[in-house]
Scaffold this motif. Sequence first.
Motif, PDB file in Angstrom:
ATOM      1  N   UNK A  69       0.863  -1.180   0.000  1.00 16.47           N
ATOM      2  CA  UNK A  69       0.000   0.000   0.000  1.00 16.47           C
ATOM      3  C   UNK A  69       0.901   1.232   0.000  1.00 16.47           C
ATOM      4  N   UNK A  70       0.668   2.172  -0.920  1.00 17.52           N
ATOM      5  CA  UNK A  70       1.524   3.365  -0.917  1.00 17.52           C
ATOM      6  C   UNK A  70       1.589   3.992   0.484  1.00 17.52           C
ATOM      7  N   UNK A  71       2.787   4.219   0.955  1.00 23.63           N
ATOM      8  CA  UNK A  71       2.981   4.817   2.286  1.00 23.63           C
ATOM      9  C   UNK A  71       2.959   3.808   3.415  1.00 23.63           C
ATOM     10  N   UNK A  72       2.577   2.533   3.128  1.00 23.47           N
ATOM     11  CA  UNK A  72       2.497   1.508   4.182  1.00 23.47           C
ATOM     12  C   UNK A  72       3.861   0.942   4.543  1.00 23.47           C
ATOM     13  N   UNK A  73       3.839  -0.052   5.457  1.00 21.13           N
ATOM     14  CA  UNK A  73       5.110  -0.596   5.961  1.00 21.13           C
ATOM     15  C   UNK A  73       5.930  -1.262   4.861  1.00 21.13           C
ATOM     16  N   UNK A  74       5.261  -2.129   4.037  1.00 24.71           N
ATOM     17  CA  UNK A  74       5.995  -2.837   2.970  1.00 24.71           C
ATOM     18  C   UNK A  74       6.576  -1.825   1.981  1.00 24.71           C
ATOM     19  N   UNK A  75       5.745  -0.818   1.669  1.00 31.18           N
ATOM     20  CA  UNK A  75       6.190   0.234   0.744  1.00 31.18           C
ATOM     21  C   UNK A  75       7.459   0.914   1.282  1.00 31.18           C
ATOM     22  N   UNK A  76       7.449   1.235   2.583  1.00 30.88           N
ATOM     23  CA  UNK A  76       8.625   1.899   3.175  1.00 30.88           C
ATOM     24  C   UNK A  76       9.850   0.985   3.132  1.00 30.88           C
ATOM     25  N   UNK A  77       9.615  -0.292   3.433  1.00 29.83           N
ATOM     26  CA  UNK A  77      10.731  -1.255   3.420  1.00 29.83           C
ATOM     27  C   UNK A  77      11.305  -1.424   2.017  1.00 29.83           C
ATOM     28  N   UNK A  78      10.416  -1.603   1.027  1.00 30.24           N
ATOM     29  CA  UNK A  78      10.902  -1.781  -0.346  1.00 30.24           C
ATOM     30  C   UNK A  78      11.628  -0.530  -0.836  1.00 30.24           C
ATOM     31  N   UNK A  79      11.084   0.645  -0.465  1.00 32.68           N
ATOM     32  CA  UNK A  79      11.728   1.895  -0.885  1.00 32.68           C
ATOM     33  C   UNK A  79      13.126   1.991  -0.304  1.00 32.68           C
ATOM     34  N   UNK A  80      13.260   1.618   0.982  1.00 28.83           N
ATOM     35  CA  UNK A  80      14.594   1.665   1.619  1.00 28.83           C
ATOM     36  C   UNK A  80      15.547   0.702   0.913  1.00 28.83           C
ATOM     37  N   UNK A  81      15.036  -0.502   0.545  1.00 32.69           N
ATOM     38  CA  UNK A  81      15.902  -1.473  -0.156  1.00 32.69           C
ATOM     39  C   UNK A  81      16.365  -0.911  -1.493  1.00 32.69           C
ATOM     40  N   UNK A  82      15.422  -0.315  -2.226  1.00 35.99           N
ATOM     41  CA  UNK A  82      15.794   0.221  -3.544  1.00 35.99           C
ATOM     42  C   UNK A  82      16.731   1.415  -3.406  1.00 35.99           C
ATOM     43  N   UNK A  83      16.532   2.238  -2.359  1.00 45.33           N
ATOM     44  CA  UNK A  83      17.459   3.371  -2.138  1.00 45.33           C
ATOM     45  C   UNK A  83      18.876   2.846  -1.913  1.00 45.33           C
ATOM     46  N   UNK A  84      18.970   1.658  -1.326  1.00 45.76           N
ATOM     47  CA  UNK A  84      20.295   1.038  -1.110  1.00 45.76           C
ATOM     48  C   UNK A  84      20.762   0.260  -2.333  1.00 45.76           C
ATOM     49  N   UNK A  85      19.953   0.287  -3.394  1.00 43.32           N
ATOM     50  CA  UNK A  85      20.408  -0.311  -4.660  1.00 43.32           C
ATOM     51  C   UNK A  85      20.139  -1.798  -4.809  1.00 43.32           C
ATOM     52  N   UNK A  86      19.088  -2.308  -4.128  1.00 42.38           N
ATOM     53  CA  UNK A  86      18.836  -3.753  -4.117  1.00 42.38           C
ATOM     54  C   UNK A  86      18.745  -4.361  -5.528  1.00 42.38           C
ATOM     55  N   UNK A  87      17.787  -3.896  -6.333  1.00 45.55           N
ATOM     56  CA  UNK A  87      17.572  -4.522  -7.658  1.00 45.55           C
ATOM     57  C   UNK A  87      18.794  -4.358  -8.541  1.00 45.55           C
ATOM     58  N   UNK A  88      19.406  -3.182  -8.489  1.00 50.12           N
ATOM     59  CA  UNK A  88      20.580  -2.935  -9.326  1.00 50.12           C
ATOM     60  C   UNK A  88      21.756  -3.806  -8.869  1.00 50.12           C
ATOM     61  N   UNK A  89      21.859  -4.024  -7.559  1.00 47.58           N
ATOM     62  CA  UNK A  89      22.941  -4.878  -7.043  1.00 47.58           C
ATOM     63  C   UNK A  89      22.775  -6.300  -7.581  1.00 47.58           C
ATOM     64  N   UNK A  90      21.540  -6.803  -7.588  1.00 49.79           N
ATOM     65  CA  UNK A  90      21.293  -8.166  -8.096  1.00 49.79           C
ATOM     66  C   UNK A  90      21.617  -8.222  -9.592  1.00 49.79           C
ATOM     67  N   UNK A  91      21.157  -7.213 -10.322  1.00 49.86           N
ATOM     68  CA  UNK A  91      21.399  -7.164 -11.777  1.00 49.86           C
ATOM     69  C   UNK A  91      22.903  -7.144 -12.068  1.00 49.86           C
ATOM     70  N   UNK A  92      23.618  -6.287 -11.348  1.00 52.50           N
ATOM     71  CA  UNK A  92      25.067  -6.187 -11.575  1.00 52.50           C
ATOM     72  C   UNK A  92      25.768  -7.505 -11.226  1.00 52.50           C
ATOM     73  N   UNK A  93      25.305  -8.147 -10.142  1.00 50.93           N
ATOM     74  CA  UNK A  93      25.893  -9.430  -9.752  1.00 50.93           C
ATOM     75  C   UNK A  93      25.743 -10.449 -10.868  1.00 50.93           C
ATOM     76  N   UNK A  94      24.548 -10.494 -11.464  1.00 45.66           N
ATOM     77  CA  UNK A  94      24.309 -11.444 -12.559  1.00 45.66           C
ATOM     78  C   UNK A  94      25.168 -11.103 -13.772  1.00 45.66           C
ATOM     79  N   UNK A  95      25.200  -9.825 -14.130  1.00 45.24           N
ATOM     80  CA  UNK A  95      25.966  -9.442 -15.321  1.00 45.24           C
ATOM     81  C   UNK A  95      27.457  -9.699 -15.120  1.00 45.24           C
ATOM     82  N   UNK A  96      27.928  -9.468 -13.907  1.00 45.99           N
ATOM     83  CA  UNK A  96      29.368  -9.644 -13.633  1.00 45.99           C
ATOM     84  C   UNK A  96      29.762 -11.126 -13.578  1.00 45.99           C
ATOM     85  N   UNK A  97      28.788 -12.029 -13.382  1.00 46.22           N
ATOM     86  CA  UNK A  97      29.163 -13.442 -13.256  1.00 46.22           C
ATOM     87  C   UNK A  97      29.113 -14.181 -14.591  1.00 46.22           C
ATOM     88  N   UNK A  98      28.924 -13.433 -15.682  1.00 49.87           N
ATOM     89  CA  UNK A  98      28.960 -14.070 -17.016  1.00 49.87           C
ATOM     90  C   UNK A  98      30.390 -14.051 -17.535  1.00 49.87           C
TER      91      UNK A  98
END
Length: 266
Positions: free
Chosen positions: A237-266
Motif C-alpha cells: 500500500x503506498x505509504x504503508x510498511x511494505x512500501x517503506x521497506x521496499x523503498x529503503x531497499x531500492x534506495x540502497x540499490x537492491x535490484x541494481x545490485x542483483x542485476x550487476x551481480x548477474x551481469x558480472x558473473x557471465x
Amino acid sequence: MGKINRICIIGAGHMGEAIAGGMISCSGILPENITVTARTRASLDRIAAKYPGISVSSDNAAAARGADLAVIAVKPWQTEAVAKEIGPALDYGHCTVASVAAGVSFRELSDWLRKGEEVPALARIIPNTAIALGQGTTFIAWQGVTADVCGEISGIFRKMGTVIAVGEEMMAEGTALASCGIAYGLKYIDAAIKGGIALGFGEKEARDIVISTMKGALALLETNGTMPQQEIDKVTTPGGYTFKGLSAMEECGFSEAVRQGLLKSV
Ligand SMILES: NC(=O)c1ccc[n+]([C@@H]2O[C@H](COP(=O)([O-])OP(=O)(O)OC[C@H]3O[C@@H](n4cnc5c(N)ncnc54)[C@H](OP(=O)(O)O)[C@@H]3O)[C@@H](O)[C@H]2O)c1
C-alpha cells in the motif's frame, strides 16, 4: 537397458558428489555402475562411506575405461590435464564426455580429447548443487551427441530437477542465473536472517521464519502463475510498511545490485 550403463565422475568435490548423489537417489542409477575419482584418500573415503556400492579410485584413466558417460567435475583450470589423461582410455564409439567446468568450451574440450581425427560426443552440463536433492536447475549444451543419447542423459538429469537445453552460446548466462544464482538467492536469505536477528528474533527462529516465508513466496508464484511484481503489488500500500521497506531497499540499490551481480558473473 539404455546406452548409458557405466558412468565415471572425475572429481569428488561439491559438484561431483552432488551429481553422484543425485544419480543414485533420484535417477535410479545403481551405485555399482558409478566410479568416482579424486586426488586425495579423504575425498574417496567420504564418497565410499556415503554411497555404499559406489566404486572410488585415484586412477582417472582406469576409472574412465569402459565408461559410457564420463563426467569431468574438476575445477576449470584442472580440466585440460584430466581430459588429456582420460581421453586415451575412452572408447569414443560409445562414450559421451560431459564437462561441468564453468567456462570451458567445446572447442577446448575437443582439442584436449582429440585422438587424431576422432573427437568424442560432448556435453557441457551446468547444474547447481540442488541436484543432489532432485531440485536442481541444469543447463545442457550438446555437440555431436545422437538424439537418443541426448534423451537418455537429459532423462538422468531431469530426474534431478529441471533441465534446460541451450546452445553453447547461452551456457555462461545459464550458469550466472541458475548455478551462481543459487548463491544469490541464499544471499538474500542470509541478509533476511541477519535482519531478523536485528529485529529481535533468535538465529534459528529467524532462519525458520525466512525459509517458511520464502516457501510461501515461491508457492504464490507457482500456484498463481504470476510474476513477482504482481504479488508485490498485492501487499504494498503506498505509504504503508511494505512500501517503506521496499523503498529503503531500492534506495540502497537492491535490484541494481542483483542485476550487476548477474551481469558480472557471465
Ligand atoms: N559448485 C557448484 O555449484 C558448481 C556448479 C556448476 C558447475 N561447477 C563446476 O564444477 C567443477 C567442480 O567444482 P566443485 O565446486 O565441485 O570443486 P571442488 O569442490 O574443489 O572439487 C574438485 C574435485 O576435483 C578433484 N580433482 C582435482 N584434480 C583432480 C584430478 N587430477 N583427478 C581427479 N580428481 C581431481 C578434487 O579432488 P580432492 O577432493 O581429492 O582434492 C575435488 O574432489 C568446476 O569446474 C565448476 O566450474 C560447480
